[in-house]
Each structure stands twice: as C-alpha cells, then as structure tokens.
Design a protein around this motif. Structure first.
Motif, PDB file in Angstrom:
ATOM      1  N   ASN A 161     -56.543   4.344 112.149  1.00 19.07           N
ATOM      2  CA  ASN A 161     -55.933   4.791 113.400  1.00 19.07           C
ATOM      3  C   ASN A 161     -56.661   4.217 114.614  1.00 19.07           C
ATOM      4  N   SER A 162     -55.879   3.861 115.619  1.00 17.30           N
ATOM      5  CA  SER A 162     -56.448   3.371 116.873  1.00 17.30           C
ATOM      6  C   SER A 162     -55.953   4.238 118.016  1.00 17.30           C
ATOM      7  N   TYR A 163     -56.842   4.554 118.945  1.00 11.91           N
ATOM      8  CA  TYR A 163     -56.524   5.436 120.060  1.00 11.91           C
ATOM      9  C   TYR A 163     -56.951   4.799 121.370  1.00 11.91           C
ATOM     10  N   LEU A 164     -56.162   5.050 122.389  1.00 13.17           N
ATOM     11  CA  LEU A 164     -56.546   4.732 123.764  1.00 13.17           C
ATOM     12  C   LEU A 164     -56.521   6.040 124.547  1.00 13.17           C
ATOM     13  N   VAL A 165     -57.677   6.496 124.996  1.00  7.73           N
ATOM     14  CA  VAL A 165     -57.776   7.718 125.795  1.00  7.73           C
ATOM     15  C   VAL A 165     -57.904   7.313 127.256  1.00  7.73           C
ATOM     16  N   TYR A 166     -57.038   7.839 128.105  1.00  5.38           N
ATOM     17  CA  TYR A 166     -57.055   7.435 129.519  1.00  5.38           C
ATOM     18  C   TYR A 166     -57.043   8.672 130.425  1.00  5.38           C
ATOM     19  N   GLY A 167     -57.195   8.443 131.724  1.00  5.95           N
ATOM     20  CA  GLY A 167     -57.349   9.534 132.678  1.00  5.95           C
ATOM     21  C   GLY A 167     -56.069  10.218 133.085  1.00  5.95           C
ATOM     22  N   GLY A 168     -54.944   9.829 132.522  1.00  5.33           N
ATOM     23  CA  GLY A 168     -53.671  10.493 132.800  1.00  5.33           C
ATOM     24  C   GLY A 168     -53.430  11.666 131.877  1.00  5.33           C
ATOM     25  N   GLU A 169     -52.199  12.181 131.892  1.00  2.60           N
ATOM     26  CA  GLU A 169     -51.907  13.392 131.132  1.00  2.60           C
ATOM     27  C   GLU A 169     -50.886  13.189 130.010  1.00  2.60           C
ATOM     28  N   LYS A 170     -50.026  12.184 130.105  1.00 10.48           N
ATOM     29  CA  LYS A 170     -48.987  11.990 129.099  1.00 10.48           C
ATOM     30  C   LYS A 170     -49.547  11.236 127.898  1.00 10.48           C
ATOM     31  N   SER A 171     -49.063  11.619 126.708  1.00 10.98           N
ATOM     32  CA  SER A 171     -49.460  10.942 125.481  1.00 10.98           C
ATOM     33  C   SER A 171     -48.242  10.280 124.851  1.00 10.98           C
ATOM     34  N   LEU A 172     -48.469   9.119 124.244  1.00 11.97           N
ATOM     35  CA  LEU A 172     -47.375   8.363 123.642  1.00 11.97           C
ATOM     36  C   LEU A 172     -47.952   7.419 122.594  1.00 11.97           C
ATOM     37  N   VAL A 173     -47.074   6.685 121.914  1.00 10.78           N
ATOM     38  CA  VAL A 173     -47.500   5.684 120.939  1.00 10.78           C
ATOM     39  C   VAL A 173     -46.967   4.335 121.381  1.00 10.78           C
ATOM     40  N   ARG A 174     -47.842   3.317 121.389  1.00 14.51           N
ATOM     41  CA  ARG A 174     -47.428   1.966 121.772  1.00 14.51           C
ATOM     42  C   ARG A 174     -48.005   0.975 120.759  1.00 14.51           C
ATOM     43  N   ASP A 175     -47.125   0.256 120.072  1.00 14.36           N
ATOM     44  CA  ASP A 175     -47.543  -0.744 119.086  1.00 14.36           C
ATOM     45  C   ASP A 175     -48.523  -0.153 118.068  1.00 14.36           C
ATOM     46  N   ASN A 176     -48.181   1.037 117.555  1.00 20.07           N
ATOM     47  CA  ASN A 176     -48.994   1.740 116.552  1.00 20.07           C
ATOM     48  C   ASN A 176     -50.354   2.204 117.075  1.00 20.07           C
ATOM     49  N   ILE A 177     -50.559   2.129 118.381  1.00 19.75           N
ATOM     50  CA  ILE A 177     -51.779   2.659 119.001  1.00 19.75           C
ATOM     51  C   ILE A 177     -51.415   3.953 119.704  1.00 19.75           C
ATOM     52  N   LYS A 178     -52.148   5.019 119.396  1.00 19.70           N
ATOM     53  CA  LYS A 178     -51.887   6.323 119.994  1.00 19.70           C
ATOM     54  C   LYS A 178     -52.551   6.399 121.361  1.00 19.70           C
TER      55      LYS A 178
END
Length: 386
Positions: free
Chosen positions: A357-374
C-alpha cells in the motif's frame, strides 16, 4: 477521562506475563493509565522519598507488603528492586503480579533486560494520539492549532496554555532528569541544543553542524541525541536501503515526537504563527511520523519506520517494513495535491518489488484514491494500516 488505545492490550498482557513494564517520556500518561485500568491494585510510586528509601534498604520487606502484586511507578529509581521482583515472580508462577512504569528508558530497559528477561512484556506509551483526543472529525481543531497544542495529556486534561506548560516541561526535564544522566555543565548550552534540534526537524542529521552551532563536539551531540531518543523526545528515522542497488543516504532524519514541544522550542506561541512558519512542513511531518509510531506502539508492535533517499534526490518520507512487504507514506503539508506530490511514491514503487500500500498524507481534509495511491487528509492518518 480519555481512554487510551493501548488499555485493552495492557490488560491482555497482564493476563499472560508475570510482569508488564510500561516505558515512555515524562507526562505521557503512564501513571494515569495504570490507575485507570488497574483500579483494584495496590499502587506505590518510587518518586516518594520514603518509599524509595524503603525499597533500597529493605527490598524484600518492601515487596512483602504486596502479596497480590502492585503497580510500582518510576521503578528506575531503584533498579536493584528488579532482581527481587524476578525471584518473587519465579516463586509465585502465574501472570499479572507487577505492573512497572519508568521514564528513563535507557536506565530501565537495561535493568529489565538483565533481571526480567522472559518474564515481562514491554509496552511503550507515547503522549495522546490524535484519534484519542479527537475521535471524530467533528470538533477537531484546525491543523495549525493541533500542531501548536501537541499531545501531552496534561495540557488537554487540564486545558493548560501549551506555551506555559511546555516551558515548565522543558525546565523540569533538563533540571530533574538530564542532569542525572549526562554531565551538563552549562544548561544554556543544552537549551540551545534543543532549539537547534527543533530547527532541524525533518532533516538529515548533521552532527558536526549542530555541534558547531552550539559549541560542542561531534561525540557530545551524538550522546545527547541518543539520550533524547531514549527519553521519547525525538525519533531518529533510519534510512531504508534493503535490496536496492543504489547509492543511498545513510544518515538518519530527526523528528520530534510531539509537535507542541517542537513548536515551543521554535518560539511559536500561537496557532496563527504555525500557519506562516517556514518549518510548518517539517512540523507536519513530525505529526504524521509520531502518529504512525503511536499506532504501532498502541498495538504493542515494534518500530518499523524508515525513510528512503538516494544521492540524486529521489525520496519517500516513510517506509514501513513488514518483512515480506512494505508500505510507503509521502507527507505534504499543503492543502492541494499536485501531480508532483506522487513522484517519490511512484519511483519507490517501480524500484521496490515488495511495495504494498502507498499513501499520500496532505494538509487538506478530503480523502480519495489516485492511481492506486491512497490520498488521505491529515485527520485520516489514523486509517493507515500499521
């Protein structure tokens, strides 16, 4: 009172092992946890001078008072007591006799390894996780306020001013603990050292650079950093370089395990100052790294966090090594996710055959999946599988 995530696991271990040893930084909530989940146990603190002297001068008599076991707080104050506890639990057999806590992990763990090997479960308790304080998104303050307030239980339980509380914490920690461990001749030098470390959070550690800036040698910097890490104040994230035929960075990265403490040492006195501070991104990295570590420790799992960086600038902030697979976490403090944010993750996925699994945690609030990256908003960091 906030229930700690680790509570059920500690109770389980107390049914399986003769002794449970709980370590962690000062004011992480060890005493409160024990009093909360072991209400029917006798409790004694070796911070009490009379109790400490009794335990030192007559350890057998001290322990005889607790035929049904007890919670013994700050046990590192009398390390020789552990040998007598070993003899006692061996005679009794069974499980759940003593719950021990200690703040000096470097002192305590060495004594435990020598005296209680195979007899004790080891638990690491860090300050509150974000999920413990803010179980739902509703009522969660802004990211900047969350970073500013930090996660030490006393600040939240008693609604203290973080700047004041952390100034007392630093003073007490230096004067009470560190002077007993390392030879600090000039407190102002160590205070400067702490602030320099805060200014380098999220960066590759340069021992000589830190030493030159506060007038101490390379060996002293290394020693002081090891003490801070053993105390649960900082975390030295080691590089991950398994199975890669690449020239990689081999020095660790430095993170503070409490964003509030790091912010205080940086001179930040309000949440508004966090939003414009040049190290806001580094503080956000500290937040995510500490949250991942808390989730691991609250499940009584070992630390498996690393980072990746090669000599041409490819990097990923966190690699979680599960043996047969890894998980990758990239951290971006901005509220907007750009295509460039995925560069490091895509590189490591192409390089690492074990990548899961790969994750990108960012300073916003919405979560989504892009190109199999959460892609996870900062409040959803708790959803990462640890």
């Amino acid at each position: 009172m906030i229930k700690r995530k680790i509570s059920d696991k500690v109770l389980q271990l107390a049914r399986q092992y003769p002794v449970v040893t709980i370590t962690g930084p000062r004011q992480s909530g060890k005493t409160t946890l024990c009093k909360q989940i072991f209400r029917d146990r006798d409790y004694v603190s070796l911070e009490d001078l009379d109790e400490r002297e009794f335990a030192r001068s007559d350890p057998r008599g001290f322990l005889k008072r607790f035929p049904d076991g007890a919670v013994i707080d700050e046990v590192q104050r009398v390390p020789d007591l552990l040998s007598y506890i070993q003899t006692l639990v061996d005679e009794k057999g069974g499980a759940g006799h003593f719950i021990l806590t200690g703040s000096h992990q470097f002192d305590l763990l060495g004594s435990v390894a020598q005296s209680l090997a195979g007899r004790t479960a080891l638990v690491h308790l860090l300050p509150f996780s974000s999920e413990e304080i803010y179980p739902s998104k509703k009522g969660t303050p802004s990211l900047d306020e969350t970073i500013y307030r930090g996660f030490y239980p006393r600040i939240h339980d008693r609604k203290l001013n973080p700047t004041e509380a952390l100034s007392f914490y630093v003073s007490t920690y230096i004067e009470r603990d560190l002077r007993n461990i390392i030879n600090i001749k000039d407190l102002s030098v160590f205070e400067t050292f702490l602030k320099l470390c805060a200014g380098r959070c999220g960066q590759i550690v340069n021992l000589s650079g830190i030493g030159n800036d506060c007038g101490i040698n390379h060996a002293t910097v290394k020693n002081w950093l090891s003490v801070l890490e053993a105390s649960g104040i900082v975390r030295m994230l080691r590089p991950y370089f398994k199975n890669f035929n690449k020239r990689l960075i081999k020095s660790p990265k430095l993170y503070f395990l409490d964003t509030g403490l790091a912010a205080y040492l940086l001179g930040i006195t309000t949440p508004a100052q966090v939003s414009t501070h040049p190290l806001r991104g580094a503080l956000f990295e500290c937040f995510v790294v500490s949250e991942l570590l808390k989730m691991r420790f609250n499940a009584v799992k070992p630390d498996n966090l690393y980072f990746f960086r090669d000599n041409i600038g490819n990097e990923v902030d966190v690699i979680m090594d599960f043996g047969t697979t890894t998980q990758q976490v990239e951290i971006k403090s901005g509220m907007t996710v750009s295509e460039d944010s995925f560069k490091g993750l895509r590189y490591i996925i192409s390089l690492n055959k074990k990548a899961g699994n790969s994750y990108l945690v960012y300073g916003g609030e919405k979560s989504l999946v892009r190109d199999n990256i959460k892609v996870l908003g900062w409040m959803d960091v708790r959803k990462i599988e640890v």
